[in-house]
Design a protein around this motif. Structure first.
Motif, PDB file in Angstrom:
ATOM      1  N   ALA A 256       0.848  -1.655  -0.102  1.00 36.72           N
ATOM      2  CA  ALA A 256       0.152   0.385   0.031  1.00 36.72           C
ATOM      3  C   ALA A 256       1.112   1.206   0.053  1.00 36.72           C
ATOM      4  O   ALA A 256       1.022   2.130  -0.501  1.00 36.72           O
ATOM      5  N   GLU A 257       1.978   1.176   0.924  1.00 39.24           N
ATOM      6  CA  GLU A 257       2.445   2.326   1.039  1.00 39.24           C
ATOM      7  C   GLU A 257       3.532   2.888  -0.566  1.00 39.24           C
ATOM      8  O   GLU A 257       3.657   3.740  -1.121  1.00 39.24           O
ATOM      9  N   VAL A 258       4.234   1.971  -0.879  1.00 39.96           N
ATOM     10  CA  VAL A 258       5.026   1.877  -2.315  1.00 39.96           C
ATOM     11  C   VAL A 258       3.910   2.562  -3.681  1.00 39.96           C
ATOM     12  O   VAL A 258       4.657   3.274  -4.331  1.00 39.96           O
ATOM     13  N   LYS A 259       3.030   1.909  -3.481  1.00 38.15           N
ATOM     14  CA  LYS A 259       1.986   1.798  -4.752  1.00 38.15           C
ATOM     15  C   LYS A 259       1.496   3.460  -4.156  1.00 38.15           C
ATOM     16  O   LYS A 259       1.341   4.080  -5.892  1.00 38.15           O
ATOM     17  N   LYS A 260       1.210   4.259  -3.288  1.00 36.00           N
ATOM     18  CA  LYS A 260       1.205   5.506  -2.851  1.00 36.00           C
ATOM     19  C   LYS A 260       1.956   6.535  -3.500  1.00 36.00           C
ATOM     20  O   LYS A 260       1.593   7.351  -4.087  1.00 36.00           O
ATOM     21  N   HIS A 261       3.335   6.159  -3.441  1.00 41.38           N
ATOM     22  CA  HIS A 261       4.484   6.562  -4.178  1.00 41.38           C
ATOM     23  C   HIS A 261       4.816   6.330  -5.366  1.00 41.38           C
ATOM     24  O   HIS A 261       5.942   7.170  -5.546  1.00 41.38           O
ATOM     25  N   THR A 262       4.516   5.520  -6.314  1.00 43.29           N
ATOM     26  CA  THR A 262       5.110   5.645  -6.868  1.00 43.29           C
ATOM     27  C   THR A 262       3.868   5.647  -8.399  1.00 43.29           C
ATOM     28  O   THR A 262       2.919   5.027  -8.002  1.00 43.29           O
ATOM     29  N   VAL A 263       4.541   6.168  -9.505  1.00 47.27           N
ATOM     30  CA  VAL A 263       2.969   5.781 -11.104  1.00 47.27           C
ATOM     31  C   VAL A 263       3.704   4.804 -11.720  1.00 47.27           C
ATOM     32  O   VAL A 263       3.008   3.961 -12.388  1.00 47.27           O
ATOM     33  N   LEU A 264       4.768   3.625 -11.091  1.00 49.35           N
ATOM     34  CA  LEU A 264       5.075   2.648 -11.914  1.00 49.35           C
ATOM     35  C   LEU A 264       3.405   1.611 -11.475  1.00 49.35           C
ATOM     36  O   LEU A 264       3.356   1.630  -9.991  1.00 49.35           O
ATOM     37  N   PRO A 265       3.735   0.591 -11.992  1.00 48.50           N
ATOM     38  CA  PRO A 265       3.241  -0.310 -11.551  1.00 48.50           C
ATOM     39  C   PRO A 265       3.613  -1.864 -11.078  1.00 48.50           C
ATOM     40  O   PRO A 265       4.333  -1.530 -10.517  1.00 48.50           O
ATOM     41  N   VAL A 266       2.902  -1.569  -9.523  1.00 50.78           N
ATOM     42  CA  VAL A 266       2.524  -2.066  -8.430  1.00 50.78           C
ATOM     43  C   VAL A 266       2.746  -3.265  -8.459  1.00 50.78           C
ATOM     44  O   VAL A 266       0.899  -4.008  -7.923  1.00 50.78           O
ATOM     45  N   GLY A 267       3.404  -4.484  -7.886  1.00 50.85           N
ATOM     46  CA  GLY A 267       3.037  -6.619  -8.190  1.00 50.85           C
ATOM     47  C   GLY A 267       2.862  -7.205  -7.302  1.00 50.85           C
ATOM     48  O   GLY A 267       4.551  -6.111  -6.304  1.00 50.85           O
ATOM     49  N   ALA A 268       2.752  -7.971  -6.740  1.00 47.37           N
ATOM     50  CA  ALA A 268       3.259  -8.598  -5.246  1.00 47.37           C
ATOM     51  C   ALA A 268       3.876 -10.272  -5.330  1.00 47.37           C
ATOM     52  O   ALA A 268       3.056 -10.029  -5.973  1.00 47.37           O
ATOM     53  N   TYR A 269       4.305 -10.687  -5.435  1.00 51.06           N
ATOM     54  CA  TYR A 269       5.185 -12.058  -4.845  1.00 51.06           C
ATOM     55  C   TYR A 269       4.705 -12.621  -3.513  1.00 51.06           C
ATOM     56  O   TYR A 269       4.944 -12.848  -2.074  1.00 51.06           O
ATOM     57  N   HIS A 270       3.727 -13.573  -4.314  1.00 55.74           N
ATOM     58  CA  HIS A 270       2.418 -14.454  -3.285  1.00 55.74           C
ATOM     59  C   HIS A 270       3.717 -16.040  -2.889  1.00 55.74           C
ATOM     60  O   HIS A 270       3.737 -16.532  -3.567  1.00 55.74           O
ATOM     61  N   VAL A 271       4.000 -15.984  -2.228  1.00 55.46           N
ATOM     62  CA  VAL A 271       5.314 -16.696  -2.163  1.00 55.46           C
ATOM     63  C   VAL A 271       5.528 -18.057  -2.020  1.00 55.46           C
ATOM     64  O   VAL A 271       4.286 -18.134  -1.399  1.00 55.46           O
ATOM     65  N   SER A 272       6.261 -19.039  -1.707  1.00 53.27           N
ATOM     66  CA  SER A 272       5.923 -20.359  -1.440  1.00 53.27           C
ATOM     67  C   SER A 272       5.268 -20.967  -0.477  1.00 53.27           C
ATOM     68  O   SER A 272       4.931 -21.398  -0.190  1.00 53.27           O
ATOM     69  N   GLY A 273       6.546 -20.298   0.175  1.00 56.69           N
ATOM     70  CA  GLY A 273       5.636 -20.575   2.087  1.00 56.69           C
ATOM     71  C   GLY A 273       4.602 -20.102   2.182  1.00 56.69           C
ATOM     72  O   GLY A 273       3.004 -21.332   2.750  1.00 56.69           O
ATOM     73  N   GLU A 274       3.341 -19.152   1.762  1.00 60.66           N
ATOM     74  CA  GLU A 274       2.154 -18.425   1.380  1.00 60.66           C
ATOM     75  C   GLU A 274       1.496 -19.536   0.965  1.00 60.66           C
ATOM     76  O   GLU A 274       0.385 -19.466   2.175  1.00 60.66           O
ATOM     77  N   TYR A 275       1.883 -20.012   0.024  1.00 64.58           N
ATOM     78  CA  TYR A 275       1.047 -21.166  -0.388  1.00 64.58           C
ATOM     79  C   TYR A 275       0.979 -22.251   0.041  1.00 64.58           C
ATOM     80  O   TYR A 275      -0.244 -23.210   0.263  1.00 64.58           O
ATOM     81  N   ALA A 276       2.175 -23.135   0.751  1.00 67.14           N
ATOM     82  CA  ALA A 276       2.697 -24.110   1.397  1.00 67.14           C
ATOM     83  C   ALA A 276       1.567 -24.550   2.816  1.00 67.14           C
ATOM     84  O   ALA A 276       1.417 -25.153   2.814  1.00 67.14           O
ATOM     85  N   MET A 277       1.527 -22.975   3.175  1.00 68.09           N
ATOM     86  CA  MET A 277       1.466 -23.011   4.786  1.00 68.09           C
ATOM     87  C   MET A 277      -1.057 -23.689   3.943  1.00 68.09           C
ATOM     88  O   MET A 277      -0.949 -24.097   5.415  1.00 68.09           O
TER      89      MET A 277
END
Ligand code: PBG
Length: 325
Positions: A256-277
């Protein structure tokens, strides 16, 4: 009396008023590729496999037919090809480069991204070259990353995604791509990548466990938010086309913070441990897997992510389609 429940009174009203959405076009599927034939399921990432090149192509084709239009490629390098410098990364015709070429030729409309980092190739598992005292050689590493990026572009990659967290790499990669006339190849920078325990299953998948030390001198401290903003703004200034925050759920505030301060597209990596849990709990019957994964991804969208790299891409899209039947 205020009655906010009126806005939740039927499925049609809820659909009309939903503030966030999750569509196949928002998702990037990671693909693990290996030498040889067939596929090997990854125990710590239920539902995910390492694929031979031809099966990776089939997987990409299937995903594309479901509307998932981007893949991010990770090569599984056999132990005997690893060395302290990660030399295999710079060998023309290596596994990753052949995979890029195969997918480009056989699934021509798929957006092909490659992770650019040395750790799949180094015998010690670090993302950088090291000196005799195991200190990271930042600038020498950046030179290699720039060369790797040009090789990936030559093979046909649309997007290179440096995931190493060295200083100054976006600038050098951009310069190298431009000098080789790859002005159209994009840089998706892992701008804020944290030193996270949630990468465990990924390292199992690649066999890239650290042989010593940790990644804290290059990946970010989970305690920090402003530092993520600094890294993101630097990468933007150096010429990144898109920024990535990683992991996702423990860092929604950072997204949320980065999105507020950049005009670039912002993505997120929902990583392996988040999925595996989630998958581990689902396998025990303790949680509804697809529902929990959908909730994870919609939360990441709500926090402001324009796109999400996730092992759950296909599973969640199947779930979304089914729940709209
Ligand atoms: C390597 C890299 C990592 C991930 C993506 N690229 C692991 C690491 O930095 O140790 C993790 C992805 C995941 O856990 O799904 N540079």
């Amino acid at each position: 009396m205020e009655r906010p429940r009126r806005n939740r009174s039927s499925s049609a009203i809820r659909a009309l008023l939903a503030e966030s959405d999750l569509l196949p076009r928002h998702l990037i599927a990671p693909l693990f590729v290996k030498e040889g034939e067939g596929h090997e399921p990854i125990t710590s990432l239920p539902g995910i496999s390492r694929f031979s090149i031809d099966l990776a192509v089939e997987e990409a084709r299937r995903l594309f037919q479901k509307g998932i239009q981007a893949v991010d490629l990770f090569p599984v390098i056999p132990l005997e090809k690893k060395d302290p410098q990660g030399s295999e990364a710079l060998r023309k015709g290596n596994l990753l480069l052949r995979t890029v070429d195969a997918i480009r030729n056989r699934v021509p409309d798929m957006c092909v991204m490659v992770d650019v980092a040395l750790d799949p190739y180094t015998s010690h598992g670090h993302d950088g070259l090291l000196d005799a005292h195991h200190r990271i050689l930042n600038d020498a590493t950046v030179e290699r990353l720039a060369e790797m990026s040009v090789l990936a572009a030559e093979a046909g990659a649309h997007v290179v995604a440096p995931s190493d967290m060295m200083d100054g790499r976006v600038k050098e990669i951009r310069k190298a791509l431009d000098q080789s006339n790859f002005t159209d190849v994009s840089i998706l920078s892992y701008a804020a990548k944290y030193a996270s325990a949630f990468y465990g299953p990924f390292r199992d998948a690649l066999g890239s466990q650290l042989q010593f030390g940790d990644k804290k001198s290059y990946q970010l401290d989970p305690a920090n938010r402003r530092e993520a903003l600094r890294e993101s703004l630097l990468d933007q200034a150096e010429g990144a086309d898109m920024l990535l925050i990683k992991p996702a759920l423990p860092y929604l505030d950072v997204i949320a913070e980065v999105k507020k301060h950049t005009v670039l597209p912002v993505g997120a990596y929902h990583v392996s441990g988040e999925y595996a849990m989630v998958m581990a709990a689902a396998q025990n019957g303790w949680i509804d897997g697809p529902k929990a994964l959908y909730e994870s991804l919609i939360s990441i969208r709500r926090a402001g992510a324009d796109f999400i790299v996730t092992y759950a891409a296909e599973q969640v899209m199947d779930y979304v389609l089914k729940s709209h039947d």
